[in-house]
Scaffold this motif. Sequence first.
Motif, PDB file in Angstrom:
ATOM      1  N   UNK A 102       1.056  -1.277   0.183  1.00 30.15           N
ATOM      2  CA  UNK A 102       0.429  -0.099   0.196  1.00 30.15           C
ATOM      3  C   UNK A 102       1.159   1.303   0.143  1.00 30.15           C
ATOM      4  N   UNK A 103       0.230   2.352  -0.338  1.00 30.18           N
ATOM      5  CA  UNK A 103       1.023   2.878  -0.572  1.00 30.18           C
ATOM      6  C   UNK A 103       1.168   3.641   0.887  1.00 30.18           C
ATOM      7  N   UNK A 104       2.130   4.453   1.486  1.00 27.60           N
ATOM      8  CA  UNK A 104       2.170   5.177   2.762  1.00 27.60           C
ATOM      9  C   UNK A 104       1.327   5.965   2.825  1.00 27.60           C
ATOM     10  N   UNK A 105      -0.213   6.804   2.703  1.00 31.06           N
ATOM     11  CA  UNK A 105      -0.597   7.887   2.884  1.00 31.06           C
ATOM     12  C   UNK A 105      -2.158   6.106   3.394  1.00 31.06           C
ATOM     13  N   UNK A 106      -1.983   5.473   2.388  1.00 31.54           N
ATOM     14  CA  UNK A 106      -3.208   4.129   2.807  1.00 31.54           C
ATOM     15  C   UNK A 106      -2.885   3.712   4.137  1.00 31.54           C
ATOM     16  N   UNK A 107      -1.571   3.071   3.844  1.00 30.11           N
ATOM     17  CA  UNK A 107      -1.404   2.238   5.250  1.00 30.11           C
ATOM     18  C   UNK A 107      -1.456   3.116   6.206  1.00 30.11           C
ATOM     19  N   UNK A 108      -0.701   4.635   6.234  1.00 34.56           N
ATOM     20  CA  UNK A 108      -1.597   4.770   7.665  1.00 34.56           C
ATOM     21  C   UNK A 108      -2.346   5.352   8.098  1.00 34.56           C
ATOM     22  N   UNK A 109      -3.650   5.284   6.642  1.00 33.20           N
ATOM     23  CA  UNK A 109      -4.768   5.327   7.049  1.00 33.20           C
ATOM     24  C   UNK A 109      -6.127   3.857   8.052  1.00 33.20           C
ATOM     25  N   UNK A 110      -5.226   3.200   7.461  1.00 34.69           N
ATOM     26  CA  UNK A 110      -5.602   1.660   7.716  1.00 34.69           C
ATOM     27  C   UNK A 110      -5.413   1.791   8.683  1.00 34.69           C
ATOM     28  N   UNK A 111      -3.632   2.027   9.321  1.00 35.83           N
ATOM     29  CA  UNK A 111      -3.473   1.208  10.164  1.00 35.83           C
ATOM     30  C   UNK A 111      -4.348   2.623  12.066  1.00 35.83           C
ATOM     31  N   UNK A 112      -3.943   3.314  11.447  1.00 36.00           N
ATOM     32  CA  UNK A 112      -4.467   4.500  12.965  1.00 36.00           C
ATOM     33  C   UNK A 112      -6.196   4.285  12.772  1.00 36.00           C
ATOM     34  N   UNK A 113      -6.309   4.427  11.118  1.00 41.21           N
ATOM     35  CA  UNK A 113      -8.467   3.249  11.966  1.00 41.21           C
ATOM     36  C   UNK A 113      -8.856   2.692  12.442  1.00 41.21           C
ATOM     37  N   UNK A 114      -7.281   1.605  12.644  1.00 45.50           N
ATOM     38  CA  UNK A 114      -7.891   0.545  13.258  1.00 45.50           C
ATOM     39  C   UNK A 114      -6.899   0.729  14.392  1.00 45.50           C
ATOM     40  N   UNK A 115      -6.581   1.587  14.687  1.00 37.50           N
ATOM     41  CA  UNK A 115      -6.016   1.970  16.949  1.00 37.50           C
ATOM     42  C   UNK A 115      -5.264   2.354  17.317  1.00 37.50           C
ATOM     43  N   UNK A 116      -4.281   1.870  16.059  1.00 32.06           N
ATOM     44  CA  UNK A 116      -2.698   1.474  16.074  1.00 32.06           C
ATOM     45  C   UNK A 116      -1.518   3.337  15.715  1.00 32.06           C
ATOM     46  N   UNK A 117      -0.920   2.974  16.164  1.00 34.03           N
ATOM     47  CA  UNK A 117      -0.463   4.111  16.259  1.00 34.03           C
ATOM     48  C   UNK A 117       0.912   3.780  15.721  1.00 34.03           C
TER      49      UNK A 117
END
Length: 169
Positions: free
Chosen positions: A107-122
């Motif tokens: 995934x692109x960096x921005x997509x990966x960040x959105x997915x992970x942050x959306x799941x509650x990860x830092x």
Amino acid sequence: VKKGYVIKTNPAQGNNVPQNTVVTLYVSNGPQQVTVPNVVGESATTAQNTLSGMGLIVKQVADATSTAAKGTVTKQTPGPNASVSPGSTVTISVSGGAVTVPSVVGDSASTAQQILQGDGFNVNTKTVTGPSSAQPGDVFQQTPAPNSSVAQGATVTIYVAAQPATPSP
């Protein structure tokens, strides 16, 4: 009753007795101690009921680092078999539960960040030179690995392929 205080007399208080009658005083040894049971591994509700039923006060705190099942007691203070006075506080740490890390490799960096942050990860993003097969700007590796079980709110480090250096003319 606190230690050293008279808890009863014989004959009982309020009786008129002849002078020089022997009066027996019963003095408290202090409150009876309670042995704290081991509640680690139990559900928070069961632990709360057990401890409260023994006359203890329960303080519940979150254990943000635990991967145990959600709502499970992971530690207690004071520990099992400690002797305490009734009304003492026992602190129990309760797991928020484990979660599975999704795969964001590719995934692109921005997509990966959105997915992970959306799941509650830092998210910790590191842009580094990646393998030749990695597309610049895309995630080529992550830690912890996809499908790992981690504590809620854990940090996931993503490694993003750097843009190739522009050759000098």
